[in-house]
Each structure stands twice: as structure tokens, then as C-alpha cells.
Scaffold this motif. Structure first.
Motif, short mmCIF file in Angstrom:
data_model
loop_
_atom_site.label_atom_id
_atom_site.label_comp_id
_atom_site.label_asym_id
_atom_site.label_seq_id
_atom_site.Cartn_x
_atom_site.Cartn_y
_atom_site.Cartn_z
N ALA A 1 1.12 -1.00 -0.44
CA ALA A 1 0.17 -0.44 -0.20
C ALA A 1 1.18 1.16 -0.31
CB ALA A 1 -0.48 0.05 1.26
N PRO A 2 0.55 2.13 -1.08
CA PRO A 2 1.22 3.26 -1.17
C PRO A 2 2.25 3.79 0.67
CG PRO A 2 -0.05 3.86 -2.21
CD PRO A 2 -0.74 2.65 -0.95
N GLU A 3 1.41 3.93 1.79
CA GLU A 3 1.44 4.88 2.33
C GLU A 3 2.13 3.55 3.39
OE1 GLU A 3 1.37 7.65 3.09
OE2 GLU A 3 0.10 7.60 0.96
N THR A 4 2.47 2.38 3.65
CA THR A 4 2.99 1.79 4.28
C THR A 4 3.65 0.59 3.64
OG1 THR A 4 1.03 -0.10 4.41
CG2 THR A 4 0.91 1.52 5.87
N GLY A 5 4.30 0.40 2.81
CA GLY A 5 4.87 -0.80 1.76
C GLY A 5 6.48 -0.74 1.58
N TRP A 6 6.48 -1.20 1.61
CA TRP A 6 8.32 -0.46 0.82
C TRP A 6 8.27 -0.37 -0.81
CZ3 TRP A 6 12.65 -5.01 1.05
CH2 TRP A 6 13.72 -4.37 1.07
N ARG A 7 8.24 0.73 -0.61
CA ARG A 7 8.50 2.56 -1.47
C ARG A 7 9.50 1.90 -2.25
NH1 ARG A 7 3.99 6.11 -2.05
NH2 ARG A 7 4.76 7.49 -3.84
N MET A 8 9.94 2.25 -4.13
CA MET A 8 11.09 2.01 -3.97
C MET A 8 11.20 2.58 -5.75
SD MET A 8 11.76 -2.15 -4.31
CE MET A 8 10.33 -2.30 -2.53
N GLU A 9 12.65 3.17 -5.69
CA GLU A 9 13.06 3.30 -6.78
C GLU A 9 13.28 2.45 -8.09
OE1 GLU A 9 14.58 7.34 -7.14
OE2 GLU A 9 15.62 6.65 -8.61
N LEU A 10 13.02 2.05 -9.23
CA LEU A 10 13.78 1.27 -9.97
C LEU A 10 13.72 2.16 -11.47
CD1 LEU A 10 14.21 -1.52 -10.11
CD2 LEU A 10 12.32 -2.05 -11.35
N ASN A 11 14.56 1.44 -11.84
CA ASN A 11 14.89 2.40 -13.06
C ASN A 11 14.73 3.39 -13.05
OD1 ASN A 11 16.64 -0.16 -13.86
ND2 ASN A 11 14.17 -0.68 -14.93
N GLY A 12 15.35 4.85 -12.19
CA GLY A 12 14.52 5.96 -11.99
C GLY A 12 12.94 6.09 -12.18
N LYS A 13 12.42 4.89 -10.99
CA LYS A 13 11.02 5.12 -11.30
C LYS A 13 10.33 4.92 -10.30
CE LYS A 13 6.40 3.14 -13.68
NZ LYS A 13 6.65 1.92 -14.64
N GLU A 14 9.05 5.17 -9.77
CA GLU A 14 8.77 4.44 -8.17
C GLU A 14 7.87 3.28 -8.62
OE1 GLU A 14 7.17 7.34 -5.60
OE2 GLU A 14 8.68 9.06 -5.47
N VAL A 15 8.41 2.37 -8.11
CA VAL A 15 7.32 1.36 -7.86
C VAL A 15 7.43 0.46 -6.77
CG1 VAL A 15 8.04 0.63 -9.95
CG2 VAL A 15 9.18 -0.36 -8.48
N GLY A 16 5.98 -0.76 -5.98
CA GLY A 16 5.51 -0.86 -5.27
C GLY A 16 5.86 -1.75 -5.08
N GLY A 17 5.77 -3.41 -3.96
CA GLY A 17 5.82 -4.65 -4.01
C GLY A 17 6.98 -5.25 -5.35
N TRP A 18 7.87 -4.49 -5.19
CA TRP A 18 8.78 -5.39 -6.38
C TRP A 18 9.80 -6.15 -5.68
CZ3 TRP A 18 13.80 -5.74 -6.52
CH2 TRP A 18 15.01 -5.91 -7.69
N GLN A 19 10.04 -7.65 -6.26
CA GLN A 19 10.92 -8.64 -5.12
C GLN A 19 12.01 -9.36 -6.31
OE1 GLN A 19 8.90 -11.37 -3.92
NE2 GLN A 19 7.42 -10.07 -1.92
#
Ligand code: FE2
Length: 307
Positions: free
Chosen positions: A93-111
Motif C-alpha cells: 500500500a502506498p503509505e505503508t509498503g516498501w516503496r522503492m525506485e527502480l530504473n528511475g521510476k517509483e514502484v511498490g511490490g517489486w521483488q
């Protein structure tokens, strides 16, 4: 709709998936106690390593279907348990999840590519995962066949790695942010509380060793048993030799050209053989919720060793 390659079994319709596994459609969960049907599905699981079930919904169905393939175990990390510890919630979820930058883009839920539970001496045999809340785009789950990864290795490497063990620990933050053997790195914007909890108790998990090559009990087929996330080194090698071998094996084991990426539709449930495949999550828009539920099917793996 059945295609020309569809095979109509007694109680379901079978199609090949690209690169790994099969899809099963028209299966009615009311039929699931039929011993012949259970055997057909179990045999498919052993042969294919991945089954996409179409048109099945709900947690009860998820659990019932999972039990066709073995007893269930509790999810290894209690941080993601639901009321039923046999069902794990993989949530972003945007407020509580592991938020990350990947290839210059913000993503969530990446593993990154991994095997579940490899930081324990007894990883689960498999599991079924379903998407409860889908993002508007992306949010795929990828799978790679470790049998094919083994088969495609040069003969001298097969021989070299046959007696070797790889050593793992549970530090996912290191694996996501500072992978050393050719995996993609992310930059964290915000950690999930659950991730930090596991990180803070990481010293309660001993390192474990797993053989680099394992054999499927039912068929004798060999697999490259390497999990790029969590791997630290090869047992008994000095750092230079160990790093060199892992820098060769990790890109080989995660070749994107051999991956099946599943993009979710309502009613999809994916069963994967956790001994036989690597999986990953491709990530989804950072401002959207993604919610998955999954089970852990117990195995008889006795090859892991705590250090
Ligand atoms: Fe996983």
C-alpha cells in the motif's frame, strides 16, 4: 475459449503456457475431492512445475486447492500472516509498503528472483498465489524453470557445482539494495514496517547451506538450486572464487528470455513448485494498492543445513 492446442481432460481444459508451465481452465472446485482429478493435477504439478488455474476465487478455494498438492505449513514469517497462518498476505500500500525506485521510476511490490524460505533449512515444496487487489497496470509475477537452468549449463560447470553448497541469510534489504552478483538494485524510498521487523530480528536466523544441484525425487531430473536473493557465498571457496562463480551463475539462472511473466486477471491462482522454480514480482505503480494471498505447501526437503 479452447485453442487448437487445448487438451480437454475429464474435468478441466489444459493449455501450455509460454516458457514454463500449463494453464488449467474449466475446473470446478466442487469436483476437487475426486481422487482421479487430484492425481491428474498432482502429476501435472510434478511434470510442469507451474499451473495457472483460471476462474477460481476466494481464500477457502485457495486453501482447498493447495491441499491437493500436500499438507500446508504456516507462512515462515509471521509479519505477513492472516487470521489463518497458512495463508500469507503479500501486501503493498502506498503509505505503508516498501516503496522503492527502480530504473528511475517509483514502484511498490517489486521483488527480485528468489525461492521462498531459502533462508531456512526446509523451504516449502510449493505454494499457490492469487491476486486479491490488482493494480491498474503491471504487477506481474515471474517464473523461471530451474531444470532448464541446469540443463543449459556447460558440462564442466555442471560437474564443478555438483558437490557444492551455497550459503544464505535472511537479509532482504541487502539483497534488494546491494545485490553483488548481477541482480538489479533498487533504492528505498520508504521501508514497510514488516520488512524492518524481519531485519531487526535477522540475527535470530542462522545462516543455512543448500546444495547447488538438487534432483526431483519423482523423475530424477536435476535443477540448479540457486536463489539469487539471500545468497552470500559458496561454502569452502575463498571470496574471489566464490564471487566469480556466483557472478556467472546468477545471470544464467535469471535469464529474462526464459521467464514466464504472469499478468493477473480476476480468478487466477498460480501454483508453483518452489524447489523447481525461481519467482519474482515485477512491481506496480507506487501509488496503488496490490494485495496477494498465498499458501505454503509442505515438502520433504532434507538437504538444508544450519551453520
Ligand atoms: Fe516469494
Amino acid at each position: 475459449m479452447a485453442t487448437a492446442t487445448s487438451v480437454k481432460q475429464q474435468k478441466f481444459t489444459l493449455n501450455k503456457l509460454p516458457r514454463m508451465g500449463v494453464s488449467v481452465a474449466d475446473l470446478k472446485i466442487e469436483d476437487i475431492d475426486d481422487p482421479e482429478l487430484r492425481k491428474q493435477l498432482y502429476d501435472l504439478y510434478v511434470q510442469e512445475g507451474l499451473i495457472l488455474f483460471k476462474g477460481l476465487f476466494g481464500r477457502d478455494t485457495l486453501v482447498k486447492l493447495s491441499r491437493v498438492f500436500g499438507d500446508l505449513q504456516d507462512a515462515p514469517l509471521s509479519e505477513w500472516h492472516t487470521e489463518n497462518p497458512e495463508v500469507m498476505e503479500v501486501r503493498y500500500a502506498p503509505e505503508t509498503g516498501w516503496r522503492m525506485e527502480l530504473n528511475g521510476k517509483e514502484v511498490g511490490g517489486w521483488q527480485p528472483w528468489h525461492t521462498d524460505g531459502v533462508y531456512t533449512k526446509t523451504p516449502n515444496r510449493g505454494g499457490i498465489i492469487t491476486c486479491v487487489k490488482m493494480p491498474s497496470e503491471e504487477g506481474g509475477t515471474g517464473f523461471i524453470d530451474k531444470m532448464e537452468s541446469y540443463d543449459l549449463l556447460p558440462e564442466d560447470i555442471k560437474e564443478k557445482i555438483d558437490p557444492l553448497y551455497a550459503i544464505y541469510n535472511i537479509d532482504a534489504i541487502e539483497g534488494f539494495e546491494r545485490p553483488r552478483f548481477g541482480q538489479q538494485a533498487i533504492k528505498t524510498i520508504h521501508y514497510a514496517e514488516e520488512t524492518l521487523n524481519v531485519y531487526n530480528r535477522r540475527h535470530t536466523f542462522p545462516e543455512v547451506a543448500h546444495p547447488l544441484v538438487i534432483t526431483q525425487a519423482e523423475t530424477g531430473r536435476k535443477m540448479l538450486n540457486l536463489c539469487p536473493l539471500f545468497v552470500q557465498r559458496i561454502e569452502g571457496m575463498d571470496k574471489e572464487e566464490s564471487d566469480g562463480l556466483l557472478r556467472f551463475l546468477v545471470p544464467h539462472a535469471t535469464d529474462p528470455n526464459r521467464a514466464y511473466i504472469h499478468y493477473w486477471e480476476p480468478g487466477d491462482m498460480v501454483l508453483w513448485d518452489n524447489y523447481r522454480s525461481l519467482h519474482c514480482a515485477t512491481g506496480a505503480p507506487a501509488d496503488e494498492v496490490r494485495l496477494m494471498e498465498k499458501t505454503f505447501i509442505l515438502g520433504d526437503y532434507k538437504l538444508g543445513r544450519e551453520l
